[in-house]
Design an enzyme around this catalytic site. Structure first.
Site, PDB file in Angstrom:
ATOM      1  N   ARG A  41      22.443  52.198  26.166  1.00  0.00           N
ATOM      2  CA  ARG A  41      21.115  52.083  25.540  1.00  0.00           C
ATOM      3  C   ARG A  41      20.197  53.215  25.977  1.00  0.00           C
ATOM      4  NH1 ARG A  41      16.460  49.572  27.122  1.00  0.00           N
ATOM      5  NH2 ARG A  41      17.499  48.748  28.971  1.00  0.00           N
ATOM      6  N   VAL A  81      27.744  44.806  30.076  1.00  0.00           N
ATOM      7  CA  VAL A  81      26.324  44.787  30.428  1.00  0.00           C
ATOM      8  C   VAL A  81      26.035  43.485  31.167  1.00  0.00           C
ATOM      9  CG1 VAL A  81      25.703  46.218  28.444  1.00  0.00           C
ATOM     10  CG2 VAL A  81      25.626  43.729  28.228  1.00  0.00           C
ATOM     11  N   SER A 135      38.257  41.760  37.272  1.00  0.00           N
ATOM     12  CA  SER A 135      38.067  41.616  38.714  1.00  0.00           C
ATOM     13  C   SER A 135      38.616  42.815  39.463  1.00  0.00           C
ATOM     14  CB  SER A 135      38.754  40.345  39.218  1.00  0.00           C
ATOM     15  OG  SER A 135      38.547  40.202  40.612  1.00  0.00           O
ATOM     16  N   LYS A 207      38.248  33.442  35.368  1.00  0.00           N
ATOM     17  CA  LYS A 207      37.548  34.427  36.203  1.00  0.00           C
ATOM     18  C   LYS A 207      36.481  33.742  37.064  1.00  0.00           C
ATOM     19  CE  LYS A 207      36.101  38.499  37.647  1.00  0.00           C
ATOM     20  NZ  LYS A 207      34.771  38.272  38.246  1.00  0.00           N
ATOM     21  N   HIS A 210      38.281  32.051  39.840  1.00  0.00           N
ATOM     22  CA  HIS A 210      38.692  33.125  40.759  1.00  0.00           C
ATOM     23  C   HIS A 210      37.547  33.448  41.706  1.00  0.00           C
ATOM     24  CE1 HIS A 210      38.296  37.406  41.791  1.00  0.00           C
ATOM     25  NE2 HIS A 210      39.606  37.453  41.885  1.00  0.00           N
ATOM     26  N   ASN A 211      36.340  33.589  41.157  1.00  0.00           N
ATOM     27  CA  ASN A 211      35.194  33.929  41.991  1.00  0.00           C
ATOM     28  C   ASN A 211      34.823  32.789  42.936  1.00  0.00           C
ATOM     29  OD1 ASN A 211      35.224  36.173  40.294  1.00  0.00           O
ATOM     30  ND2 ASN A 211      33.004  36.276  40.149  1.00  0.00           N
ATOM     31  N   GLU A 214      37.097  33.018  45.685  1.00  0.00           N
ATOM     32  CA  GLU A 214      36.666  34.188  46.464  1.00  0.00           C
ATOM     33  C   GLU A 214      35.533  33.823  47.429  1.00  0.00           C
ATOM     34  OE1 GLU A 214      33.946  37.948  45.256  1.00  0.00           O
ATOM     35  OE2 GLU A 214      35.759  37.713  44.044  1.00  0.00           O
ATOM     36  N   LYS A 285      25.854  36.126  43.174  1.00  0.00           N
ATOM     37  CA  LYS A 285      25.551  36.380  41.765  1.00  0.00           C
ATOM     38  C   LYS A 285      25.605  35.108  40.919  1.00  0.00           C
ATOM     39  CE  LYS A 285      24.934  40.857  41.935  1.00  0.00           C
ATOM     40  NZ  LYS A 285      25.884  41.810  41.343  1.00  0.00           N
ATOM     41  N   ARG A 312      25.938  30.083  51.900  1.00  0.00           N
ATOM     42  CA  ARG A 312      25.139  31.264  51.521  1.00  0.00           C
ATOM     43  C   ARG A 312      23.675  30.885  51.377  1.00  0.00           C
ATOM     44  NH1 ARG A 312      28.518  35.570  47.819  1.00  0.00           N
ATOM     45  NH2 ARG A 312      30.573  35.200  48.741  1.00  0.00           N
TER      46      ARG A 312
END
Length: 502
Positions: A41, A81, A135, A207, A210-211, A214, A285, A312
């Protein structure tokens, strides 16, 4: 630099979004001989990429219309993005320029329900959509990530040649990542770490899990480090050597490897161990939270993954914790438990297994809920290289599902059941010693409680059901009646016969 509009139908594939991940994935695709159109962009980002990292197979465009027209039909357009609104905005701008049969590929960390929505909406317009997990971070994107695509089979067929080319490669016999590979010199041969996951949001769901795994893996490693320092009183350099040693055995993994590197590293300013100058407040995230939320929605126990997320959150409350440390001094209890490095290794291994078991059970429940046909052996295979949780451990998971594709829980596989049996004593000793010493090891403890709960033929939930029936007439099942048959006690006069509730 000056960029002229690209010629029509000259690119094999296109990519929108030239932040670090987008740039690296575009160059990876270009290295494999695919001519790729790129667009951002902000045109200055495109110009900078072409000035600093020019590539013969990269075709830049400053206008979206020129970008789309430069791609051969059926067009394949990758979006990298920020998830959420920005992804929807890019899709909305693309749709009027695309034609029936073109495919949009979302390679971001999208929430799987957004992917389901987008795939349905684009399908109604005659467009194909792939939601693909990517990943491996920026290094993986550049040299070979683990790729988890979901969508219609015909959409995957269009994307497959590129995804198989650019994915990380593992040895077909050992399952270990093939070493080597560098910008401009991709790895040749081996088994690509990608496979068709399933329809609509399946790829992004896998995914996400997976995270979540992780998150748990990282928390468990951090707790192992904390036990080495706080219980065994090791110095940082000594812990670094321990992690380096562990990386030569069955704990061999990317996360163990980089933990050893982090522990070996010295701060450039103070010359102190790097880990001692890093504030103990972890960021995130959101994908670990999504995994935990999904586990609650589906009724699948994933306590170790959720605990990693909670830790966390707790770590971020740094100022509160410092204040509490002055008031809540704790009262450690003297004991004779002799914790060893080997016991900490056993605790890490067993807890790690529980986290993976929780993640794979969650994927199984989601597959049933959404009608996905997930191949868990294949999923374990593509996790072996490229991704953050890549590990020798995953080869054993692949073998477990090869032995029994309908395996109910990884803990029930003979190999893993025996492995836990051999390591269980050390695991229990570490958790007990931490509790007595006042050293927090919540993910270790959560995993052990999960293991003990899963292997218990009888749990105290009968008390909970009695309480629920007493205060809310929520009914209960009896041990001497078939499952699914519910009863209620008239607690105002409990001597009266129980009533079966239809």
């Amino acid at each position: 630099m000056s960029i002229t509009p690209p010629a029509a139908n000259t690119a094999d594939i296109g990519l929108i979004g030239l932040a670090v991940m987008g740039q690296n994935l575009a160059l990876n695709i270009a290295d494999h001989g695919h001519r790729i159109a790129v667009y951002n962009r902000t045109g200055a980002v495109t110009e900078k990429l072409m000035a600093t990292l020019p590539h013969a197979n990269v075709v830049p465009a400053l206008e979206l219309k020129d970008f789309v027209q430069s791609i051969k039909r059926p067009r394949r357009v990758i979006i990298l993005v920020k998830a959420g609104g920005p992804t929807d905005a890019v899709i909305d701008s693309l749709v009027p320029l695309l034609e029936k049969g073109d495919v949009i590929v979302d390679g971001g960390n999208a929430l799987f329900t957004d992917t389901i929505r987008r795939e349905k909406a684009l399908g109604e317009k005659g467009l194909l959509f792939v939601g693909s997990g990517v990943s491996g971070g920026e290094e993986g994107a550049r040299l070979g990530p683990s790729l988890m695509p979901g969508g219609k089979p015909e959409a995957w067929k269009l994307l497959e040649p590129v995804w198989r080319d650019i994915a990380a490669k593992v040895d077909p016999v050992t399952g270990k990542p093939i070493p080597g590979g560098a910008p401009g010199k991709p790895v040749q041969g081996g088994v690509p770490c990608t496979t068709y996951i399933g329809t609509d949001g399946a790829g992004h769901y896998v995914k996400m899990v997976h995270n979540g795994i992780e998150y748990a893996d990282m928390e468990l490693i951090a707790e192992a480090f904390h036990v080495l320092r706080s219980v065994l009183k090791m110095g940082v350099d000594e812990t670094a050597r321990v992690f380096s040693d562990w990386n030569q055995g069955e704990l061999d993994s990317f996360l163990i490897e980089i933990t050893a590197e982090v522990l070996h590293h010295k701060d450039g300013v103070t010359k102190k161990p790097f880990v001692d100058i890093v504030l103990d407040a972890a960021g995130q995230k959101g994908t670990g939270k999504w995994t935990s939320t999904s586990s609650l929605d589906l009724g699948v126990p994933c306590p170790t993954i959720a605990e990693a997320v909670f830790q966390r959150y707790l770590s971020a409350r740094k100022e509160e914790r410092v204040a509490a440390s002055r008031v809540l001094t704790g009262t450690p209890v003297p004991h004779t438990l002799a914790v060893t490095v080997e016991a900490v290794r056993d605790a890490l291994y067993c807890s790690k297994l529980c986290a993976y078991a929780q993640g794979f059970q969650l994927m199984a429940a989601a597959a049933k809920e959404h009608g996905w046909k997930l191949d868990f052996g294949a999923i374990a295979q593509i996790f072996r290289g490229g991704c953050i949780i890549r590990a020798q451990f995953l080869q054993k998971i692949t073998e477990a599902y090869a032995r029994d594709p309908s395996l109910s829980n990884l803990l029930m596989d003979p190999y893993f059941a025996n492995a836990v049996k051999q390591a269980e004593a050390g695991w229990r000793k570490v958790v007990a010693a931490c509790a007595l010493d006042g050293v927090p090891a919540p993910a270790f403890a959560s995993a052990l409680a999960y293991f003990d709960g899963y292997r218990s033929a009888v749990l105290p939930a009968n008390i909970i059901q009695g309480q629920r029936d007493f205060f809310g007439a929520h009914t209960f099942e009896r041990v001497d009646a078939p499952r699914g048959q519910f009863f209620h006690v008239d607690w105002l006069d409990p001597r009266r016969p129980q009533v079966e509730v239809k």
